[in-house]
Scaffold this active site. Sequence first.
Site, short mmCIF file in Angstrom:
data_model
loop_
_atom_site.label_atom_id
_atom_site.label_comp_id
_atom_site.label_asym_id
_atom_site.label_seq_id
_atom_site.Cartn_x
_atom_site.Cartn_y
_atom_site.Cartn_z
N HIS A 145 -22.88 -25.83 13.21
CA HIS A 145 -22.62 -24.45 13.62
C HIS A 145 -21.20 -24.25 14.12
O HIS A 145 -20.94 -23.36 14.93
CB HIS A 145 -23.64 -24.00 14.67
N HIS A 146 -20.27 -25.08 13.66
CA HIS A 146 -18.85 -24.93 13.99
C HIS A 146 -18.19 -24.23 12.80
O HIS A 146 -17.64 -24.87 11.91
CB HIS A 146 -18.20 -26.29 14.24
N ILE A 147 -18.24 -22.92 12.81
CA ILE A 147 -17.89 -22.14 11.61
C ILE A 147 -16.38 -21.95 11.56
O ILE A 147 -15.80 -21.20 12.33
CB ILE A 147 -18.58 -20.76 11.64
#
Lengths: 525, 162
Positions: A457-459
């Site tokens: 979820h590290h976009i």
Amino acid sequence: MPDAEVVVIGSGICGALAARRLALAGADVLVLEAGGPIERGQVVAAFRDSPRKSDWLAPYPYHPWAPHPLYLPEENNYLVQAGPDPWPVQYLRGVGGTSWHWAAQAWRLLPSDLRLASLYGVGVDWPLSYEELDPWYQEAEELMGVAGAEDTGSPRSQPFPMAPVAEPWAMRRIRERLAPLYAVTANTAARNSRSYGGRPACCGNNSCQPICPIDAQYHGGLAIRSALDAGARLQSHAVVHRLEADAGGRIRAAHYLTPDGQPRQVSGQVFIVAANGVESPKLLLMSGLANRSGQVGRNLMDHLSTALTFEADEPLWLGRGPQSPSAINSRRDGEFRREHAAYRLDFTNISRVDSVTNDLLEKGVYGPAFEQQLRRRVAHEMGVRNVLEVLPDPANRIVLSGRTDALGLPTPQVHYRIDDYVRRGAQAAQQDFALIAERMGGQRLRYSAAGKFSANHHITGTLAMGDDPARSVCDRYGRAHDHDNLYLCGTAVMPTSGTMNATLTAVALALRSAEQIRPMPAARA
Amino acid sequence: MPSPTRRLLLKAVLAGYATAWLPTAWAAPGDAGQAAFLDLSALLVGRSYVDPAQGKPLFEAFKAQAGDFPNRCLALLAQIQARQLDPATLQRVLDAEASPLAALPRQVARAWLQGVVGSGTKARCLAYETALNAQMVGDVLRPPSYAYGAYGSWASAERSDA
């Protein structure tokens, strides 16, 4: 007269801290947030009442007029998966944004992460150097209250605000038993190891995700509160769906919908889009702006992980202390990056009680055997995972789907393919997994499914910065190449992902953008 | 006082394999279904006693979700007694037979061990820090979201015989 000097779209940690800095510099700042409020006490209560303790989205309010992806108990299909690989990303739309439920990992990149193309012939170079980032990292760390060790490989010109958080016993044993083969170091985290910023030191609640009940770790809710304290204004329940440019290409207004679909607009002199790595490109695509390069939404990256769980030959009792305390950093950089992804090896300290209970129930273990197995496994189980670098690939992208949400706005669609560079990195990490298990006397080894990766979820990458307007969306200050009063803040502007959680870098870049928009008077710096 | 039905069941089960696990009588008179639920619960979680006060909201929640829940408890308990089924192999036996009661042990055990009744969109959490999985390790761990202790208290060795 415009409605505000600076209009910030998105009240997450990046938009909020940029807004705070601009307000302190004397600007009239209005923050627009699509979602509604998020209250810490309510989230804590909702977590305790949740039937799905490992679903970290579950305790958070869901705003139907501003949806985010949900997967349990049923998928809401907000984010359309176009494949070929799934990317079940999580984020929150609400006041304070996604860092409400982060792990507070506040790492700096390595200097080499910004020069991948030059050093290793892969990826791209950043339009700025690590040395240029250093003072902004420091400012971000002091705002957020970052605790860390000096031996992470990321140079710094000033000390950390705080010493590392006390090492849990389990991590100490792992560190001692893996030495000298591996150096296990304390993770860098925005978590208090002493009273800092009016917040207490960690007391080991072990629910850093989804919520720290005592605010010992920093999050976007604190950031937006500090922005309001500095004089910024906040308009929640404002779903911005279009930016309007004048004939000269300057942004003049942000159009938004209220939850009941009423149209509103605000005018401003400068606009900051800080609505996260999916929603920000979505807004620009809906607006048809800032995309002369065709790069808006492209180059989507997220760190990917595979994992190993096993039982050590001594009781470790994960769950005492914070959730994610230690890591191995020796695989973050090297000539091997020409061939395969770099990675960090991360040790979890998340309590095993819920996951082991689920597993035993699934296996139908009842009677006295349940308690015996629960205690043995909860005491002895440990886990290690890699956090793999992903390279920018224009084909991995966010576009507008053919679906619409409750307000009739298009939902995002993701095209995502995991490449061989990542798969080779995961293969290399298998050797580390095996060695770690051997050193810990590991039994009952359980590797994550072959070929399967979990998202972190590290976009990153979807609004990447660069010097070339034909190949990037914004410049080194986050200013859109196509609109001189439009700035982009957040992890999306990062051209490469490195191996570390992206938030601190994004906050540092946002503070740098704020300084570019309106310099802080020396007396207030 | 136990009801006649329940007394009969208890007597029968006490005569069988499961004697060591059975709780004593706690349910309200006349509520054979609830009594069967408690007896079944004790068998599944490996305790000689489960707290009826903690069991009552679980039972009521199950009953609200499925009206035949009490009868299913009675039926499963009767099978356990009649066939002298061991909790260690119970699930395997029921699964192999594709028993219509196969889902019940896991549902009941989950309610006590995680405090969760129901599944999917109907799942409700009725207990957390008092759920038995938290109690079983409560000498070492606190349920996540509850403070472990003063800053740094987690740095010392845990003295445990686990």
